[in-house]
Design a protein around this motif. Sequence first.
Motif, PDB file in Angstrom:
ATOM      1  N   ILE A 150     -41.459   5.211  -4.439  1.00  0.00           N
ATOM      2  CA  ILE A 150     -40.842   3.579  -4.217  1.00  0.00           C
ATOM      3  C   ILE A 150     -39.218   3.846  -3.995  1.00  0.00           C
ATOM      4  CG2 ILE A 150     -39.742   3.371  -6.832  1.00  0.00           C
ATOM      5  CD1 ILE A 150     -40.941   0.499  -6.576  1.00  0.00           C
ATOM      6  N   GLN A 151     -38.825   5.104  -4.014  1.00  0.00           N
ATOM      7  CA  GLN A 151     -37.361   5.284  -3.488  1.00  0.00           C
ATOM      8  C   GLN A 151     -37.439   6.151  -2.038  1.00  0.00           C
ATOM      9  OE1 GLN A 151     -35.269   6.872  -6.957  1.00  0.00           O
ATOM     10  NE2 GLN A 151     -37.097   6.683  -7.929  1.00  0.00           N
ATOM     11  N   SER A 152     -38.482   6.135  -1.387  1.00  0.00           N
ATOM     12  CA  SER A 152     -38.760   6.769   0.031  1.00  0.00           C
ATOM     13  C   SER A 152     -38.394   5.807   1.009  1.00  0.00           C
ATOM     14  CB  SER A 152     -40.235   7.509   0.074  1.00  0.00           C
ATOM     15  OG  SER A 152     -41.009   6.170   0.025  1.00  0.00           O
ATOM     16  N   GLY A 199     -37.647   4.652 -26.567  1.00  0.00           N
ATOM     17  CA  GLY A 199     -38.563   6.132 -26.483  1.00  0.00           C
ATOM     18  C   GLY A 199     -39.830   5.958 -25.970  1.00  0.00           C
ATOM     19  N   PHE A 200     -39.999   4.890 -25.205  1.00  0.00           N
ATOM     20  CA  PHE A 200     -41.441   4.711 -24.466  1.00  0.00           C
ATOM     21  C   PHE A 200     -41.369   5.041 -23.025  1.00  0.00           C
ATOM     22  CE2 PHE A 200     -41.512   1.433 -27.891  1.00  0.00           C
ATOM     23  CZ  PHE A 200     -42.932   1.505 -28.419  1.00  0.00           C
ATOM     24  N   THR A 201     -40.366   5.773 -22.702  1.00  0.00           N
ATOM     25  CA  THR A 201     -40.472   6.118 -21.248  1.00  0.00           C
ATOM     26  C   THR A 201     -40.122   7.683 -21.179  1.00  0.00           C
ATOM     27  OG1 THR A 201     -38.121   5.915 -20.647  1.00  0.00           O
ATOM     28  CG2 THR A 201     -39.598   4.091 -20.513  1.00  0.00           C
ATOM     29  N   THR A 202     -40.404   8.078 -19.880  1.00  0.00           N
ATOM     30  CA  THR A 202     -40.089   9.532 -19.772  1.00  0.00           C
ATOM     31  C   THR A 202     -38.871   9.816 -19.096  1.00  0.00           C
ATOM     32  OG1 THR A 202     -41.266   9.584 -17.512  1.00  0.00           O
ATOM     33  CG2 THR A 202     -42.619  10.050 -19.603  1.00  0.00           C
ATOM     34  N   ASN A 203     -38.408   8.782 -18.696  1.00  0.00           N
ATOM     35  CA  ASN A 203     -36.902   9.134 -17.851  1.00  0.00           C
ATOM     36  C   ASN A 203     -36.139   7.488 -18.014  1.00  0.00           C
ATOM     37  OD1 ASN A 203     -38.542   7.173 -16.474  1.00  0.00           O
ATOM     38  ND2 ASN A 203     -38.596   8.427 -14.623  1.00  0.00           N
ATOM     39  N   LYS A 204     -34.891   7.805 -17.461  1.00  0.00           N
ATOM     40  CA  LYS A 204     -34.123   6.759 -17.451  1.00  0.00           C
ATOM     41  C   LYS A 204     -34.567   5.604 -16.380  1.00  0.00           C
ATOM     42  CE  LYS A 204     -29.756   8.943 -19.137  1.00  0.00           C
ATOM     43  NZ  LYS A 204     -28.115   9.092 -18.862  1.00  0.00           N
ATOM     44  N   PRO A 205     -34.229   4.414 -16.813  1.00  0.00           N
ATOM     45  CA  PRO A 205     -34.590   3.478 -15.642  1.00  0.00           C
ATOM     46  C   PRO A 205     -33.655   3.752 -14.380  1.00  0.00           C
ATOM     47  CG  PRO A 205     -34.157   2.139 -17.808  1.00  0.00           C
ATOM     48  CD  PRO A 205     -33.752   3.681 -17.834  1.00  0.00           C
ATOM     49  N   LYS A 206     -34.420   3.484 -13.117  1.00  0.00           N
ATOM     50  CA  LYS A 206     -33.832   3.629 -11.884  1.00  0.00           C
ATOM     51  C   LYS A 206     -33.758   2.204 -11.159  1.00  0.00           C
ATOM     52  CE  LYS A 206     -32.871   7.320  -8.707  1.00  0.00           C
ATOM     53  NZ  LYS A 206     -32.833   8.585  -8.724  1.00  0.00           N
ATOM     54  N   ILE A 207     -32.567   2.009 -10.598  1.00  0.00           N
ATOM     55  CA  ILE A 207     -32.650   0.769  -9.901  1.00  0.00           C
ATOM     56  C   ILE A 207     -33.379   1.136  -8.536  1.00  0.00           C
ATOM     57  CG2 ILE A 207     -31.038  -0.961  -8.343  1.00  0.00           C
ATOM     58  CD1 ILE A 207     -29.183  -0.437 -10.699  1.00  0.00           C
ATOM     59  N   TYR A 208     -34.376   0.587  -8.015  1.00  0.00           N
ATOM     60  CA  TYR A 208     -35.106   0.763  -6.625  1.00  0.00           C
ATOM     61  C   TYR A 208     -34.749  -0.180  -5.627  1.00  0.00           C
ATOM     62  CZ  TYR A 208     -38.529  -2.977  -8.269  1.00  0.00           C
ATOM     63  OH  TYR A 208     -38.787  -4.088  -8.737  1.00  0.00           O
ATOM     64  N   ALA A 209     -34.040  -1.471  -6.092  1.00  0.00           N
ATOM     65  CA  ALA A 209     -33.792  -2.460  -5.014  1.00  0.00           C
ATOM     66  C   ALA A 209     -32.970  -3.604  -5.884  1.00  0.00           C
ATOM     67  CB  ALA A 209     -34.989  -3.088  -4.562  1.00  0.00           C
TER      68      ALA A 209
END
Length: 218
Positions: free
Chosen positions: A201-203, A58-68
């Motif tokens: 970072i996903q741009s 519960g420490f994040t505002t969203n699910k983790p996203k793979i960036y690389a």
Amino acid sequence: MQFAIKEISKAYTKQTGVDCEIIIGSSGKLTAQIKKGAPFDILVSADMKYPEELFTSGFTTNKPKIYAYGKLVLWTMIDSIKPALHLLKNLDVHHIAIANPKTAPYGIAAVEILKNKGIYSSINHKLVFGESISQTNQFIVSKSAEIGFTSKSVVLSPKMKNKGNWIDLDKNDYSPIAQGIVVLKNRAMQKNDAEKFYNFIQSATAKKILVNFGYSVK
């Protein structure tokens, strides 16, 4: 990731005018600090385990996203050595640096390669474990280990480029090294800027930087 993130942060600041402060550390230690209330806005990790852990807790505002996805290389600072997996069995090689597979994804990947190539049992007594990929790099750079496994982003960094000898390792010989990013809840006032960075970072701009540092992106 410490080398690529500096370039990505510069590009983000140039585009948005928002300055970034980068805190470098192992994902495990940073996660522990975040749980104790450290004033961080984003976690960028080479190990999906920690962003997932923070999300579940519960420490994040969203699910983790793979960036690389990280890539593994075999690297030496000794000029007379031409890196190759079969060389690891050579009697002249006494120490092989890898990140601790219990805590580091690059260490897990290194062990997978050694086992897939059928040489782990014959050279495991030579393995020298770094607490993190950074400490592993220190073993290689200082020549405490004649050769070692590290991230491709390290050997392509401005500080290390053209130093020593290295080879790419077949990505089919180890599990994908997924790297993740999450926005943290700790500082609500910074949420908008943090989410902008999360998107940046996903741009295309950030992906180009990541590819230049040896990562693969989708």
